[in-house]
Structures are given as structure tokens and as C-alpha cells.
Design an enzyme around this catalytic site. Sequence first.
Site, mmCIF file in Angstrom:
data_model
loop_
_atom_site.group_PDB
_atom_site.id
_atom_site.type_symbol
_atom_site.label_atom_id
_atom_site.label_comp_id
_atom_site.label_asym_id
_atom_site.label_seq_id
_atom_site.Cartn_x
_atom_site.Cartn_y
_atom_site.Cartn_z
ATOM 1 N N ARG A 21 40.324 8.754 22.178
ATOM 2 C CA ARG A 21 41.175 8.078 23.156
ATOM 3 C C ARG A 21 41.685 9.046 24.214
ATOM 4 N NH1 ARG A 21 46.202 4.692 20.995
ATOM 5 N NH2 ARG A 21 47.027 6.773 20.646
ATOM 6 N N LYS A 39 46.744 6.636 28.170
ATOM 7 C CA LYS A 39 47.949 7.192 27.547
ATOM 8 C C LYS A 39 48.313 8.420 28.370
ATOM 9 C CE LYS A 39 49.806 8.034 22.957
ATOM 10 N NZ LYS A 39 51.047 7.272 23.124
ATOM 11 N N GLU A 83 53.284 -5.554 24.748
ATOM 12 C CA GLU A 83 53.502 -4.666 23.594
ATOM 13 C C GLU A 83 54.973 -4.274 23.602
ATOM 14 O OE1 GLU A 83 51.307 -0.980 24.009
ATOM 15 O OE2 GLU A 83 51.792 -0.808 26.121
#
Length: 289
Positions: free
Chosen positions: A50, A149, A182
Site C-alpha cells: 500500500r 495514505k 469511514e
Amino acid sequence: MKIYLNGKLVPKGQAAVSVFDHGLLYGDGVFEGIRFYAGRVFRLDDHVDRLYRSARAIALTIPMTPDELSLAVLETIRANGLQDGYVRLVVTRGEGSLGLSPKSCPNPTVFIIASTITLYPDEMYQRGLKLVTCATRRIAHGALSPMVKSLNYLNNIMAKIEAEQAGAGEGLMLNEQGYVAECTGDNVFVVRDGRIVTPPIAAGALAGVTRAVVFELARSLGIDIREENITRYDIYTADECFLTGTAAEIIPAVELDARLIHDGKPGPVTLRLTGLFRELTRTTGTPIG
Ligand code: PMP
């Protein structure tokens, strides 16, 4: 404490980055939070993958291979003599001039911190935490993909401040369309009639590593689990709700906007998943060596 900084392990006091680092000046960089339990790193490859995807998405070239970076994570944990803890793996754009352009940053900064973490008190895992809906919307895909991220967490931090001011354990973030995306640092799931539902990535959720583990666990138990758009109504009326994240693991949520979710107690599906998750974290993973 030893910190990995650009290829070397240095004492904490010497682990410093430049005030001209674009990670600091602009939040230009990417990161991962990784857990290790009983001498094994949980889902290391998933986190490293990721990180590389986040870097690719922001056109940042990490100056090491994924294998080298994984070894550096293990080395940092070993150097600190830890068996259980949390790793923060960060790659910034590096030192440059005061302009926005990454062209002035030839050398990305890579650092790794291995430490310990407790996010929520034990009591919250037993009783469940309270959620509140934040006025701050999750950043839109058209502005900056929530899949990245990145070091730019201001969107989530603004929501976290709202949640804290409201006395809630976590803040629920909606997207521009009003669907649930989220929480500020966790993915969200609801259980209704024995089925588990979580918002799709396209709704503005991070592709959480823990989220993916919950899909595996649910499938192994034969529980129907799917990605669907949900609204606050679906949480207000759910049988159960829980959050997932590397730091939080799996934690029950029992209240949203002062409405009890079902009977306001952690539900059986959540508790079953929590038990299996604990077992998995303690029996699988990459040995620290
Ligand atoms: N959403 C956000 C915004 C996060 O920052 C995180 C991780 N801290 C998560 C979800 C959960 O992802 P993971 O399970 O990979 O930690």
C-alpha cells in the site's frame, strides 16, 4: 530508542529531518502504521504494497525496493528489542526549496520508528465506543484520493477535533454525497440480520489492511460480507457496528449521535471477529528474526 533514517539506525536525539523537507512544509509524503505481535509483523507485505501504491499515486519514487524496505522495518524493530508494538514507516518528498514543486527534492527521506501504542483503553473494547457524525466531509476523490495514505491528514484531524469536542471515541465521516465513508482513522462496518456491510472504497474509505482481514475472517466463517453504500440510517438501525484499523484492531461501536446502536452493547458477530482477529495477530506474520 533507535530510529531508521535514510539507511542508518541513529539514536532518537539524532533522528532529525530538515525544516526544508516537503513532508513537513506541505505534508508531501506517504506513510504506513504497522503492528507487530509476539515477535511477528502483521501483514507486512500488505502495508508495504500500500505504501508503494500511495507513493506511485503521488509520483514519489521510493529510493529502495519493497524487499529492502521490509528488511529495514524488521531491522528497526530488532534494534529496539521489541516483541510487541507499532511501526511508523514514512517516506517524504525530501528536502527542497520553498516552492511547491517536488522537482527541488531529489532525495526522498525514509524513516522508520518502532515503538509501542495503545489507542483506546481496554474498557472501550469491552463496552464499545461512542461515535459522532462530523461536519467535516471526507476529502473527495477529485481533490485527493482518499486511497492515498499521505502525510496530509488535516482532513481527518479536523474531524477528529470535532469528535473529541463532542466527547466521542471516534468521528464518522461522510462523503460529499452524504454516504458514510469511514471514521477519522478507522474503517466502519455494520451488521444487520447476520450480514456484514462496509462502504466501498469509492465512497471515500481507505483500503484498510484490517478491513481486508475482516473480509477474510467473515468468509472463513461463512458470513455474508459485502461493500455497499450506507448512510447514517444504516448505522442507527444496525444490529451491530464495529471499526477496524491497525492501531484500533477491531473495536465495537455502540452509539452514534447519541442513539444507541441496537441495545448499546457489543454484538456477537463483532465479538467473534475480535476473537479470531486476536488469534490471527498472535499466530501469523513475518518473524522479526
Ligand atoms: N482509514 C483511515 C483514514 C486510516 O488512517 C486508517 C489507518 N490508520 C484506516 C482507515 C484503517 O486502515 P488499516 O486497517 O490499514 O490500518
